[in-house]
Enzyme design. Structure first.
Site: not given
Length: 223
Positions: A43-45, A47, A200
């Site tokens: 997912g979100c890199f 993170c 976020y």
């Protein structure tokens, strides 16, 4: 062929070869001696990079793109779809301090590997999970970690294990975003990057879902 004609042919050919070699070296940075790399999509890199840079034995992590066919893609291209790329992170680690097996097990317990449509609030192909391997040994370790995760959850793990291809680092703006100090405008108002990242992550529900799935086995939830 005359010497002049031959040189006229060789020079552009050599130039093209050098450009291609430079592009390849840019796409896949060589690890330092004595280190190894692990490339994962979670997912979100931002993170994933934040999570794994906190692990002792990890030397660094680079946010980028892999798995697709478009060379040198931009963030906008990848998120709009059509490139085939995943948002991914290339983790460089010292195997004398932390094993690949440990990192793989941590990876599975830091994501929702049962979700085939993205991760948390981020939906779409580029946000799916994946592990990328470059040889049969790495593949066997990834398969074992996947089987362990599936056993622990009692649910089907959909994270694929894919052949490693070119890895393209994302724009400089995305690197170490989670600890950046630049002022950015967000839906939460003007914030420093590190504060925007935390807002976020919380709003996206990443840690809440990981805790729900993995409980005390989640290594990063709440970080």
């Amino acid at each position: 062929m005359t010497r002049i004609a031959y040189l006229d042919f060789v020079k552009p050919t050599l130039l093209i070869a050098l450009i291609a070699l430079a592009a390849l070296l840019r796409a896949t940075p060589a690890p330092a001696a004595g280190t190894e790399t692990l490339t994962v999509a979670g997912g979100c890199f931002w993170c994933v990079e934040s999570d794994f840079e906190s692990v002792p034995g990890v030397i660094g992590a680079v946010s980028g793109f892999t798995g697709g066919k478009t060379a040198n893609p931009t963030y906008d291209q990848v998120t709009k779809g059509g490139t085939g790329h995943y948002e991914a992170v290339q983790i460089t680690f010292d195997p004398a301090r932390v094993s690949r097996e440990t990192l793989l097990n941590m990876f599975f317990r830091s994501v929702d590997p049962t979700d085939a449509g993205g991760q948390f609030c981020d939906r779409g192909d580029s946000y799916r999970t994946a592990i990328f391997v470059s040889n049969t040994g790495e593949k066997a370790l990834a398969q074992q970690a996947k089987a362990d995760a599936q056993r622990a959850l009692g649910q089907t793990v959909v994270t694929p294990i894919l052949q490693q291809g070119a890895f393209y680092p994302a724009e400089a703006y995305h690197q170490d975003y989670y600890k950046g100090t630049k002022l950015v405008l967000t839906r939460f108002g003007p914030k420093r990057q590190h504060s925007a990242y935390k807002a976020y992550r919380k709003a996206c529900g990443r840690d809440a879902r990981v805790k729900q799935l993995w409980g005390s086995a989640a290594p990063f939830a709440g970080s």
